[in-house]
Design an enzyme around this catalytic site. Sequence first.
Site, PDB file in Angstrom:
ATOM      1  N   PHE A 148       0.827  -1.194   0.000  1.00  0.00           N
ATOM      2  CA  PHE A 148       0.000   0.000   0.000  1.00  0.00           C
ATOM      3  C   PHE A 148       0.870   1.256   0.000  1.00  0.00           C
ATOM      4  CE2 PHE A 148      -1.831   3.391   2.599  1.00  0.00           C
ATOM      5  CZ  PHE A 148      -2.927   3.706   1.818  1.00  0.00           C
ATOM      6  N   PHE A 152       0.986   4.120  -2.706  1.00  0.00           N
ATOM      7  CA  PHE A 152       0.664   5.492  -2.328  1.00  0.00           C
ATOM      8  C   PHE A 152       1.769   6.447  -2.794  1.00  0.00           C
ATOM      9  CE2 PHE A 152       0.652   8.883   0.908  1.00  0.00           C
ATOM     10  CZ  PHE A 152      -0.635   9.346   0.687  1.00  0.00           C
ATOM     11  N   GLU A 450      16.590  57.035  22.835  1.00  0.00           N
ATOM     12  CA  GLU A 450      15.517  57.301  21.875  1.00  0.00           C
ATOM     13  C   GLU A 450      15.250  58.800  21.771  1.00  0.00           C
ATOM     14  OE1 GLU A 450      14.671  54.989  19.911  1.00  0.00           O
ATOM     15  OE2 GLU A 450      15.590  53.374  21.081  1.00  0.00           O
TER      16      GLU A 450
HETATM   17 ZN    ZN Z   1      19.077  53.590  18.374  1.00  0.00          ZN
END
Ligand code: ZN
Length: 635
Positions: A148, A152, A450
Amino acid sequence: MPAGKSRKPAPKKKRTGWRALFGGPSFFGNLITTILVFLFLMSAYSLIASFFQPTNDTPLSAVAADVAAGKISAITVNGDSLNLVYADQSTKISRKDPSSGLPETLATYGVTPAELAKVAITIQGQSGFQFWFATLAPIIIPLLFIGFIFWFLSRQVRGAGMQAFTFGQSKARIIDPADSSQRVTFKDVAGAREAKDELLEIVDFLKSPKKFLDIGARIPKGIILMGAPGTGKTLLARAVAGEAGVPFFSISGSEFVEMFVGVGASRVRDLFQMAKKAAPAIIFVDELDAVGRIRGTGVGGGNDEREQTLNQILVEMDGFEPTEKVVVMAATNRPDVLDLALLRPGRFDRRVTIDLPDRRDREEILQIHARQKPLGPDVKLAVIAERTPGFSGAELYSLMNEGAILAARENRKELTQYDLIRSIEKVMLGPERKSHLLSKKEKELTAYHEAGHALVSSVLENADPVHKISIISRGRAAGYTLKLPFEDKKMQSRKQFLDDIAATLGGYVAEEMLFGDVSTGPSNDLSVITAIARDMVVRYGMSEKLGPIAFGERQLGNEPYSEQVAAKIDAEVTRIIEEAKARATIVINERREALDAIAKELIEKETIERAEFEKILIANGITPKKREESESVVV
Ligand code: ZN
Ligand code: ADP
Ligand code: MG
């Protein structure tokens, strides 16, 4: 601070170990898995069988003794198992040697025929069927099972238009035109209008090759799609096959890189053979640069396999008959490193460039990927498109997807605009890491870093205005500053570059000035500006000292300029960065109160949106810039 918009390609999967040996997981992989599963089932079966086997068999000697003593009234024999019924109606079980009968067995234990005659012996024979079944099942069932599996697998392989069991051959993935679930057409590709126009010709040819061949037209054999990662090169190639309704054989250059010498070449041969059989067809070589790099420059001896594979591709393309109805498409994001032999006429002589999508294209791409997603009434894809300059098609796709995930996680049936806005930042920078707690010192450092970016950006004339600042870490970034460029930047001027570098250095300068020390935080900022400064000198001719010359990439064996020029380039890069640093330092020195105010607000609120930020600027005597609706990022 670090990371952010660095767009590193995902690490390629390495093919190592047995996968490389057997050419991937497909056939042998399945076979080996099957065998392992089979072995597992076998051992599980015997374990279970032994579990059900009665373990408290009465020993034969005891049976014989009981028979001799007349304690047993009846015995039922079934195969080799014995059911003993005692005079007191209790039962026991036992086993005998299957090769000899019960009377003989008992006789060997000294039971006399007279004693045996007192016991009622019934023989329960197995029926013929039961016997054969019990004997043959352990052999036949696994055979059926293996059969089988083979059936398959071979069906899978054949479905791909190949003969069964051609393993070890081309590992091309094949898209059958009849398979509508995989079919992609030009409708699924937004934007890229010029590219589509170019490719329409190929579609026409593949649809009705006779028309072209009859009139003696020579259709290009090879087409290279060039463009940044995620701009839809693979998608477009598939769409050509989908439009023309021809099979699409695809293979990736990177798959060849770690193979044994010779395997790549034979794969290429098989691939072309298969495609010719299926003609008209398209062969698609993805990531062509992985095999098609300039030969003979490989540091440390080069890669024979790569060269052989490349040679084989060239040989195959040269060997095409003019009547061959196979078109080879290839994709690369590094056209600059391709071997010139590939670009010769008669090979990949048609080049199609796919640009990053502009605002209108981005909206169309979003619309395509919104098709199966219910959008709320407040969703304006145009606004999302405005805010995503520089996003590739692939990034827009994941933006839509992230939005849907957000909505689903909050158990909503529709996506809202806010879902999409949040997804922009997520795709740009990675997910928010609220759990990533900064110490008080780190928080202060990040805030000043930042604030440094934001302040320098706001003061310098040619830097982009700030849209949002945050010290909530995302991905690898401890904080980030989002900026809005005035328009989709197709071109940047020298002044813009210089102000960008200064703004990016703003974080570093602020840290150094305030804390008398720098952290590892700005390392990504530094690699970004170094790359920009270098490009300014080497690619854009923006250095007065070196003049308007574009210098090629310097590699071993490929030295487009001398050592002296290399030293001059380095000196120019250093000078550009030093000057930008000096300008950032002046801004931060002069606007110290503004810097403090921004940092203080950040420490308190963690995120400052544009409106609040502009209030702080005005309070400190800085006029905010007018801005347009699109966004870029410094982290
Ligand atoms: Zn930076
Ligand atoms: P490339 O091969 O250029 O790296 P892909 O073709 O693999 O890019 O694109 C990745 C995914 O991004 C596509 O499957 C598709 O979902 C999306 N995509 C990219 N460009 C477009 C586009 N122009 N229109 C629609 N979807 C796109
Ligand atoms: Mg691709």
